[in-house]
Design a protein around this motif. Sequence first.
Motif, PDB file in Angstrom:
ATOM      1  N   GLY A  60      -6.667   2.922  -6.077  1.00 49.01           N
ATOM      2  CA  GLY A  60      -7.587   1.901  -6.267  1.00 49.01           C
ATOM      3  C   GLY A  60      -7.950   1.149  -4.878  1.00 49.01           C
ATOM      4  N   VAL A  61      -7.672  -0.370  -4.648  1.00 48.36           N
ATOM      5  CA  VAL A  61      -8.536  -0.778  -3.570  1.00 48.36           C
ATOM      6  C   VAL A  61      -7.973  -1.893  -3.494  1.00 48.36           C
ATOM      7  CG1 VAL A  61     -10.457  -1.804  -2.367  1.00 48.36           C
ATOM      8  CG2 VAL A  61     -10.711   0.156  -3.945  1.00 48.36           C
ATOM      9  N   ILE A 120       0.809  -1.313   0.064  1.00 51.49           N
ATOM     10  CA  ILE A 120      -0.199   0.076  -0.007  1.00 51.49           C
ATOM     11  C   ILE A 120       0.857   1.173  -0.194  1.00 51.49           C
ATOM     12  CG2 ILE A 120      -0.290   0.292   2.592  1.00 51.49           C
ATOM     13  CD1 ILE A 120      -3.255   0.659   2.052  1.00 51.49           C
ATOM     14  N   ASP A 121       0.559   2.101  -0.537  1.00 48.08           N
ATOM     15  CA  ASP A 121       1.220   3.354  -0.757  1.00 48.08           C
ATOM     16  C   ASP A 121       0.500   4.529   0.378  1.00 48.08           C
ATOM     17  OD1 ASP A 121       3.078   5.580  -1.615  1.00 48.08           O
ATOM     18  OD2 ASP A 121       1.484   6.481  -2.732  1.00 48.08           O
ATOM     19  N   GLU A 122      -0.610   4.722   0.381  1.00 44.92           N
ATOM     20  CA  GLU A 122      -1.206   5.793   1.479  1.00 44.92           C
ATOM     21  C   GLU A 122      -2.678   5.080   1.750  1.00 44.92           C
ATOM     22  OE1 GLU A 122      -2.332  10.304   2.273  1.00 44.92           O
ATOM     23  OE2 GLU A 122      -1.667   9.681   0.461  1.00 44.92           O
ATOM     24  N   SER A 123      -2.823   4.614   2.883  1.00 46.71           N
ATOM     25  CA  SER A 123      -4.142   3.924   3.097  1.00 46.71           C
ATOM     26  C   SER A 123      -5.205   5.137   3.370  1.00 46.71           C
ATOM     27  CB  SER A 123      -3.824   2.994   4.437  1.00 46.71           C
ATOM     28  OG  SER A 123      -3.541   3.925   5.428  1.00 46.71           O
ATOM     29  N   GLY A 124      -6.292   4.734   2.815  1.00 48.86           N
ATOM     30  CA  GLY A 124      -7.401   5.640   2.890  1.00 48.86           C
ATOM     31  C   GLY A 124      -8.580   4.789   3.578  1.00 48.86           C
ATOM     32  N   LYS A 125      -9.777   4.999   3.031  1.00 53.97           N
ATOM     33  CA  LYS A 125     -10.870   4.508   3.566  1.00 53.97           C
ATOM     34  C   LYS A 125     -11.116   2.913   3.807  1.00 53.97           C
ATOM     35  CE  LYS A 125     -12.927   9.045   2.449  1.00 53.97           C
ATOM     36  NZ  LYS A 125     -13.898   9.683   1.625  1.00 53.97           N
ATOM     37  N   VAL A 140      -8.050   1.023  10.774  1.00 51.96           N
ATOM     38  CA  VAL A 140      -6.915   1.124   9.828  1.00 51.96           C
ATOM     39  C   VAL A 140      -6.340   2.258  10.138  1.00 51.96           C
ATOM     40  CG1 VAL A 140      -8.085   2.361   8.074  1.00 51.96           C
ATOM     41  CG2 VAL A 140      -6.140   1.273   7.325  1.00 51.96           C
ATOM     42  N   GLY A 141      -4.968   2.528  10.017  1.00 48.25           N
ATOM     43  CA  GLY A 141      -4.194   3.563  10.512  1.00 48.25           C
ATOM     44  C   GLY A 141      -2.654   3.191  10.059  1.00 48.25           C
ATOM     45  N   ASP A 142      -1.939   4.234   9.461  1.00 47.54           N
ATOM     46  CA  ASP A 142      -0.844   3.919   9.406  1.00 47.54           C
ATOM     47  C   ASP A 142      -0.151   2.931   8.619  1.00 47.54           C
ATOM     48  OD1 ASP A 142       2.059   5.238   9.414  1.00 47.54           O
ATOM     49  OD2 ASP A 142       2.353   4.417  11.498  1.00 47.54           O
ATOM     50  N   GLU A 143      -1.061   2.367   7.485  1.00 50.96           N
ATOM     51  CA  GLU A 143      -0.893   1.275   6.580  1.00 50.96           C
ATOM     52  C   GLU A 143      -0.692   0.017   7.483  1.00 50.96           C
ATOM     53  OE1 GLU A 143       1.477   4.341   5.915  1.00 50.96           O
ATOM     54  OE2 GLU A 143      -0.350   4.699   4.841  1.00 50.96           O
ATOM     55  N   VAL A 144      -1.596  -0.176   8.383  1.00 52.48           N
ATOM     56  CA  VAL A 144      -1.910  -1.431   9.157  1.00 52.48           C
ATOM     57  C   VAL A 144      -3.190  -1.531   9.511  1.00 52.48           C
ATOM     58  CG1 VAL A 144      -1.273  -2.539  11.186  1.00 52.48           C
ATOM     59  CG2 VAL A 144       0.470  -0.945  10.163  1.00 52.48           C
ATOM     60  N   GLN A 168     -19.054  -9.065   3.756  1.00 52.29           N
ATOM     61  CA  GLN A 168     -19.119 -10.419   3.826  1.00 52.29           C
ATOM     62  C   GLN A 168     -17.690 -10.913   4.540  1.00 52.29           C
ATOM     63  OE1 GLN A 168     -19.855 -12.378   0.191  1.00 52.29           O
ATOM     64  NE2 GLN A 168     -22.064 -11.819   0.229  1.00 52.29           N
ATOM     65  N   ASP A 169     -16.744 -11.741   3.976  1.00 47.35           N
ATOM     66  CA  ASP A 169     -15.541 -12.377   4.420  1.00 47.35           C
ATOM     67  C   ASP A 169     -14.243 -11.593   4.201  1.00 47.35           C
ATOM     68  OD1 ASP A 169     -16.902 -14.166   6.304  1.00 47.35           O
ATOM     69  OD2 ASP A 169     -16.496 -15.659   4.753  1.00 47.35           O
ATOM     70  N   TYR A 170     -14.647 -10.399   3.496  1.00 45.32           N
ATOM     71  CA  TYR A 170     -13.459  -9.458   2.720  1.00 45.32           C
ATOM     72  C   TYR A 170     -13.477  -8.078   3.360  1.00 45.32           C
ATOM     73  CZ  TYR A 170     -13.732 -13.302  -0.267  1.00 45.32           C
ATOM     74  OH  TYR A 170     -13.719 -14.641  -1.064  1.00 45.32           O
ATOM     75  N   VAL A 171     -12.342  -7.573   3.480  1.00 39.72           N
ATOM     76  CA  VAL A 171     -12.097  -6.111   3.692  1.00 39.72           C
ATOM     77  C   VAL A 171     -11.335  -5.339   2.510  1.00 39.72           C
ATOM     78  CG1 VAL A 171     -11.041  -4.454   5.402  1.00 39.72           C
ATOM     79  CG2 VAL A 171     -11.678  -6.635   6.336  1.00 39.72           C
ATOM     80  N   PHE A 172     -12.016  -4.160   2.096  1.00 38.25           N
ATOM     81  CA  PHE A 172     -11.409  -3.608   1.286  1.00 38.25           C
ATOM     82  C   PHE A 172     -10.821  -2.367   1.741  1.00 38.25           C
ATOM     83  CE2 PHE A 172     -14.897  -6.193  -0.209  1.00 38.25           C
ATOM     84  CZ  PHE A 172     -14.554  -6.579  -1.534  1.00 38.25           C
ATOM     85  N   ILE A 173      -9.718  -2.030   1.383  1.00 39.01           N
ATOM     86  CA  ILE A 173      -9.005  -0.907   1.745  1.00 39.01           C
ATOM     87  C   ILE A 173      -8.342  -0.025   0.822  1.00 39.01           C
ATOM     88  CG2 ILE A 173      -7.059   0.045   3.244  1.00 39.01           C
ATOM     89  CD1 ILE A 173      -7.245  -2.223   4.943  1.00 39.01           C
ATOM     90  N   ASN A 174      -9.016   1.344   0.681  1.00 38.60           N
ATOM     91  CA  ASN A 174      -8.627   2.253  -0.605  1.00 38.60           C
ATOM     92  C   ASN A 174      -7.176   2.699  -0.403  1.00 38.60           C
ATOM     93  OD1 ASN A 174      -8.415   5.695  -0.847  1.00 38.60           O
ATOM     94  ND2 ASN A 174      -8.973   4.507  -2.391  1.00 38.60           N
ATOM     95  N   ASP A 175      -6.352   2.488  -1.521  1.00 34.54           N
ATOM     96  CA  ASP A 175      -5.241   3.305  -1.574  1.00 34.54           C
ATOM     97  C   ASP A 175      -5.101   4.607  -2.435  1.00 34.54           C
ATOM     98  OD1 ASP A 175      -2.456   3.647  -1.723  1.00 34.54           O
ATOM     99  OD2 ASP A 175      -1.956   1.580  -2.307  1.00 34.54           O
TER     100      ASP A 175
END
Length: 415
Positions: free
Chosen positions: A76-77, A55-60, A391-395, A65-72
């Motif tokens: 993208g995601v 990840i470059d910069e974690s967003g929202k 989510v915070g600080d790319e973690v 379901q059984d998945y987590v989506f984190i915006n970069d």
Amino acid sequence: MEKKILVLIAVFVTVFSSCDDDRNEEFADYLIARPLVISRTEFANSVDVISPLPIDESGKIYAYQDYVFINDKYKGVHVIDNSNPESPQKIAFIKIAGNVDISIKDDFLFADSITDLIILDISDITNIEQVNRLENVLPGNVVFPGEAQLFEWGTIDYQNEIIVGWETVVERRRIEDVAQPDIFVDEAFNDAGPTSGGDTGQGGSLARFKIVDDYLYAVDSHQINVFEISDLENPKDLEDVFAGFDIETIFNRGEHLFLGSMRGMYIYNISNPAVPTFVSEFQHGTACDPVVVDDNYAYVTLRGGNFCGATESGLYIIDITQIETPELKVIYPMDEPYGLGVKGNKLFVCDGASGLKVYDKSEIPDLEQLNHFKDIVTFDVIPLEEHLLMVGDEVLYQYEYLNDEIRLISSLNLN
């Protein structure tokens, strides 16, 4: 003779130190933003699904379901298999130029790509496919890096190129040069929970997309963009609703939308879902402002400083028992709050570099602090039925709910 030499050295050092002090007073550190540019042809064909990336910069953050989506941010995601929260696994990256938000219903993922709305079929997570692209339906969906102090635009061929995001860097600049109009554009910014009906995912408090039954609401800085999505592959772009200024976030409770803006909280009624209607507002000083809501109270974090404004940072608790006349009950000081969430009698606040703060709100508006997870940078949270995502600080952090506290069960480094 030695004394004369020592005196000369002292004078020499004093003079040059004074010169350095003068020079230091002429310069200051500024956060510079520069546009990320791609060709319009590349932009039109920018959606792709590839292997996991750092990840470059974690967003929202978004859960489905059984998945987590984190915006970069702007790229993208990241898709994470969270079927085992104690050992989450990155499985793919969805490239979407200029993306900052998503929302999902019944295996269809809706994502912004600057002013376009992208629809992806994720029913087979190993074979994600684009099924539609609505062009120029999010006309006000231009996201600026609010923390930036200076903007350098460079040379852009607007006929053939498009800005899809920003890169920021701290640089020293001569103070008198900062006022030059070609790089200082700070004033330009002034212009610029689960729902029913189908299997819908859940975003955090910083979300600008919200699905309620057969409608997708996407806020930009001024408007609620309304889409009728009963046919998930072919959304209908309905009339936009002007909602105010500097809108940043959206939250739903029942037949009401709660919009967080830099100027206050706006409440809209969606009993007629195609045409949100204004109900009331709560005004505050200029500050960055997400909002979450439970039965009778709205919880708003205000983050002052820089672009966010001069308001002191804090957690505002607002009584919305009378929805037409929201009333401030109490303010709790915070350091640099971002997202927040509510679950049962617990309130979770991401206080930036001051960590995650957990409160018991059973005696609202009085709060009792239950936990304070320090030494982590926090951005946004999603309180799920079984556990908490943060989510915070790319973690990506995950916590287990306990009776009077929470316990960390895993952390996934996204780099």
